[in-house]
Design a protein around this motif. Sequence first.
Motif, PDB file in Angstrom:
ATOM      1  N   ALA A  61      21.614  -9.702  -2.428  1.00 28.54           N
ATOM      2  CA  ALA A  61      21.182  -8.922  -1.276  1.00 28.54           C
ATOM      3  C   ALA A  61      19.674  -8.745  -1.352  1.00 28.54           C
ATOM      4  N   ARG A  62      19.085  -8.476  -0.188  1.00 26.82           N
ATOM      5  CA  ARG A  62      17.625  -8.355  -0.119  1.00 26.82           C
ATOM      6  C   ARG A  62      17.214  -7.238   0.821  1.00 26.82           C
ATOM      7  N   LEU A  63      16.209  -6.490   0.383  1.00 25.88           N
ATOM      8  CA  LEU A  63      15.593  -5.478   1.233  1.00 25.88           C
ATOM      9  C   LEU A  63      14.602  -6.183   2.141  1.00 25.88           C
ATOM     10  N   LEU A  71      22.476 -12.048   1.463  1.00 29.40           N
ATOM     11  CA  LEU A  71      21.904 -13.362   1.757  1.00 29.40           C
ATOM     12  C   LEU A  71      22.875 -14.494   1.495  1.00 29.40           C
ATOM     13  N   ASP A  72      23.581 -14.417   0.384  1.00 24.68           N
ATOM     14  CA  ASP A  72      24.459 -15.512  -0.004  1.00 24.68           C
ATOM     15  C   ASP A  72      25.566 -14.969  -0.881  1.00 24.68           C
ATOM     16  N   MET A  73      26.686 -15.696  -0.912  1.00 20.33           N
ATOM     17  CA  MET A  73      27.829 -15.267  -1.701  1.00 20.33           C
ATOM     18  C   MET A  73      28.550 -16.480  -2.244  1.00 20.33           C
ATOM     19  N   ILE A  84      31.605  -9.761   0.952  1.00 16.77           N
ATOM     20  CA  ILE A  84      30.356  -9.421   1.630  1.00 16.77           C
ATOM     21  C   ILE A  84      29.999 -10.647   2.464  1.00 16.77           C
ATOM     22  N   VAL A  85      29.785 -10.460   3.723  1.00 20.70           N
ATOM     23  CA  VAL A  85      29.486 -11.582   4.600  1.00 20.70           C
ATOM     24  C   VAL A  85      27.974 -11.800   4.635  1.00 20.70           C
ATOM     25  N   PRO A  86      27.523 -12.993   4.229  1.00 24.51           N
ATOM     26  CA  PRO A  86      26.075 -13.256   4.253  1.00 24.51           C
ATOM     27  C   PRO A  86      25.474 -13.007   5.633  1.00 24.51           C
ATOM     28  N   GLY A  87      24.315 -12.358   5.620  1.00 25.89           N
ATOM     29  CA  GLY A  87      23.608 -12.063   6.855  1.00 25.89           C
ATOM     30  C   GLY A  87      23.872 -10.683   7.411  1.00 25.89           C
TER      31      GLY A  87
END
Length: 147
Positions: A61-63, A71-73, A84-87
């Motif tokens: 995840a990204r702030l 972001l990616d999984m 967790i769904v990316p995006g």
Amino acid sequence: MKSLADVELIEQSGPSAANFKLGRRLERLLFSGASDDWFKVVARPTLQELSEKTGQACFIARLSGDSVRSLDMVAPGDLVRAYIVPGHEIPAHAGASAKAILAFQDSDFIASMLDKPLKRFTAATKVDFAVLVEELQLVRKTGVAYC
């Protein structure tokens, strides 16, 4: 060099006064300009390895601005559960990854994110500012955050 160190652009990295590395502030500035795609490429091998070792879904995840997004999984092929769904945005007051990121921000930023009406997702969702600040202090101390 002392002036650069004073503002955390560099920091001493060894016993000699001539040994320096990038400082925390400069690292943050450099990473803040990196694209989401760069983070995905860099993180993917680690996510895959961690997922294989643990048998769990793993994500990064990204702030970005005033929100935390996944972001990616990577997940094991035989694992069936919610991911967790990316995006998608992760609520700063409710998601463990968002709390882990938020815990290491300055107090003004934390206040801007949490000192407002927050959605209660379950009966256990913390929505009180003081309680959340206390939890973030614990996250910094222990390195562990909970949804």
